[in-house]
Write a protein that holds these residues in place. Structure first.
Motif, PDB file in Angstrom:
ATOM      1  N   LEU A  68       0.888  -0.843   0.358  1.00  0.00           N
ATOM      2  CA  LEU A  68      -0.151  -0.405  -0.003  1.00  0.00           C
ATOM      3  C   LEU A  68       0.595   0.808  -0.343  1.00  0.00           C
ATOM      4  N   ALA A  69       2.464   1.266   0.551  1.00  0.00           N
ATOM      5  CA  ALA A  69       2.794   1.841   0.455  1.00  0.00           C
ATOM      6  C   ALA A  69       2.966   3.529  -0.802  1.00  0.00           C
ATOM      7  N   LEU A  70       3.435   2.563  -2.105  1.00  0.00           N
ATOM      8  CA  LEU A  70       3.761   3.168  -3.202  1.00  0.00           C
ATOM      9  C   LEU A  70       2.064   4.244  -3.435  1.00  0.00           C
ATOM     10  N   ILE A  71       1.571   3.562  -2.918  1.00  0.00           N
ATOM     11  CA  ILE A  71      -0.313   3.779  -4.376  1.00  0.00           C
ATOM     12  C   ILE A  71      -0.198   5.410  -2.916  1.00  0.00           C
ATOM     13  N   CYS A  72      -0.445   5.438  -1.752  1.00  0.00           N
ATOM     14  CA  CYS A  72      -0.578   6.079  -0.914  1.00  0.00           C
ATOM     15  C   CYS A  72       0.757   7.238  -1.081  1.00  0.00           C
ATOM     16  N   VAL A  73       1.652   7.301  -1.495  1.00  0.00           N
ATOM     17  CA  VAL A  73       2.529   7.877  -1.741  1.00  0.00           C
ATOM     18  C   VAL A  73       2.474   9.075  -3.499  1.00  0.00           C
ATOM     19  N   MET A  74       1.257   7.822  -3.943  1.00  0.00           N
ATOM     20  CA  MET A  74       1.353   8.279  -6.066  1.00  0.00           C
ATOM     21  C   MET A  74       0.203   9.355  -5.202  1.00  0.00           C
ATOM     22  N   VAL A  75      -0.738   8.698  -4.491  1.00  0.00           N
ATOM     23  CA  VAL A  75      -2.274   9.486  -4.425  1.00  0.00           C
ATOM     24  C   VAL A  75      -1.583  11.320  -3.288  1.00  0.00           C
ATOM     25  N   VAL A  76      -0.865  10.968  -2.890  1.00  0.00           N
ATOM     26  CA  VAL A  76      -0.299  12.697  -2.530  1.00  0.00           C
ATOM     27  C   VAL A  76       0.516  13.391  -3.702  1.00  0.00           C
ATOM     28  N   LEU A  77       1.304  12.698  -4.634  1.00  0.00           N
ATOM     29  CA  LEU A  77       1.533  13.153  -5.326  1.00  0.00           C
ATOM     30  C   LEU A  77       0.845  14.227  -6.245  1.00  0.00           C
ATOM     31  N   VAL A  78      -0.269  13.407  -6.750  1.00  0.00           N
ATOM     32  CA  VAL A  78      -0.895  13.350  -7.807  1.00  0.00           C
ATOM     33  C   VAL A  78      -1.758  14.277  -7.181  1.00  0.00           C
ATOM     34  N   TRP A  79      -2.298  14.375  -6.012  1.00  0.00           N
ATOM     35  CA  TRP A  79      -3.125  16.038  -4.611  1.00  0.00           C
ATOM     36  C   TRP A  79      -2.453  16.458  -5.349  1.00  0.00           C
ATOM     37  N   SER A  80      -0.966  17.093  -4.768  1.00  0.00           N
ATOM     38  CA  SER A  80      -0.615  17.575  -5.376  1.00  0.00           C
ATOM     39  C   SER A  80      -0.020  18.429  -6.459  1.00  0.00           C
ATOM     40  N   THR A  81      -0.264  18.262  -7.220  1.00  0.00           N
ATOM     41  CA  THR A  81       0.229  18.476  -8.371  1.00  0.00           C
ATOM     42  C   THR A  81      -0.582  19.134  -9.679  1.00  0.00           C
ATOM     43  N   VAL A  82      -2.121  17.768  -9.291  1.00  0.00           N
ATOM     44  CA  VAL A  82      -3.654  18.371 -10.482  1.00  0.00           C
ATOM     45  C   VAL A  82      -3.174  19.884 -10.259  1.00  0.00           C
ATOM     46  N   GLY A  83      -3.057  20.414  -9.426  1.00  0.00           N
ATOM     47  CA  GLY A  83      -3.888  21.682  -9.823  1.00  0.00           C
ATOM     48  C   GLY A  83      -3.405  22.690 -10.655  1.00  0.00           C
TER      49      GLY A  83
END
Length: 212
Positions: A68-83
């Motif tokens: 799960l760890a990599l998926i959790c990190v990917m969620v943060v990266l997507v959320w922080s850059t989608v703007g």
């Protein structure tokens, strides 16, 4: 959105832009720390919510589980850059003359047709820029910061090296293992890969420029 033959846009689009762009005004360190607290298996917001809705038996160790760890990190990266991409494409769409859409609607075109026949062709340069910037982000320092702060292990990248990314690997080799020459070689290779990716995107996405 269509009203008669007029194009009125999406209701509440300004609010959506603010919501999506909000992470861009925060430091990536703050974002990583916020999500690190949210993912805490004991007192984090996510598991607390699961307990509140009666799913107390489902309490994942988000950042401590290699699956799960990599998926959790990917969620943060997507959320922080989608703007950034929301603003990028919003600016591109705002530059398209509304007359094009009104003429297409008068001819009976639907939303699907106007997107592929008008919006996408006139936004093609923006799409190319978005792909290149996405590649730079994926291979850049932002992923390093998120993984380094959020994940477990002596210098991040855990558990069981499941979240290791190239920038973090370069950092570990240079400052943890003292292999500066090896780390420099990887860094140069990373630069070349980034440039090659940008060149391939530009080459494959090349098409006749549309003027309006």
């Amino acid at each position: 959105r269509r009203k008669g033959a007029a194009v009125t846009g999406v209701r509440g689009s300004s609010f959506y832009k603010i919501v999506y762009f909000f992470p861009q005004v925060l430091s990536i360190v703050i974002v990583a720390l916020l999500f690190q607290f949210a993912y805490n298996p004991n007192s984090g917001a996510i598991n607390s919510f699961l307990r509140a809705v009666g799913l107390g038996s489902v309490q994942p160790d988000w950042l401590g589980d290699p699956d799960l760890a990599l998926i959790c990190v990917m969620v943060v990266l997507v959320w922080s850059t989608v703007g950034f991409f929301v603003v990028l494409f919003s600016a591109g769409m705002a530059s398209i003359p509304r007359d094009f859409y009104e003429a297409a609607l008068l001819d009976g075109a639907n939303r699907f047709t106007t997107f592929f026949k008008i919006t996408l062709p006139l936004l093609w340069d923006t799409v190319q820029s978005g792909w290149i910037y996405m590649g730079i982000l994926a291979l850049g320092a932002e992923s390093f910061a998120v993984v380094q702060i959020m994940t477990v292990g002596p210098s991040g990248g855990g558990p069981d090296y499941s979240t290791i990314v190239l920038p973090l690997y370069v950092y570990q080799k240079a400052f943890r293992d003292g292999q500066a020459a090896y780390a420099t070689t990887i860094g140069v290779a990373l630069l070349l890969v980034t440039l090659a990716f940008a060149a391939v995107v530009m080459k494959l996405g090349r098409r006749e420029r549309l003027e309006f």
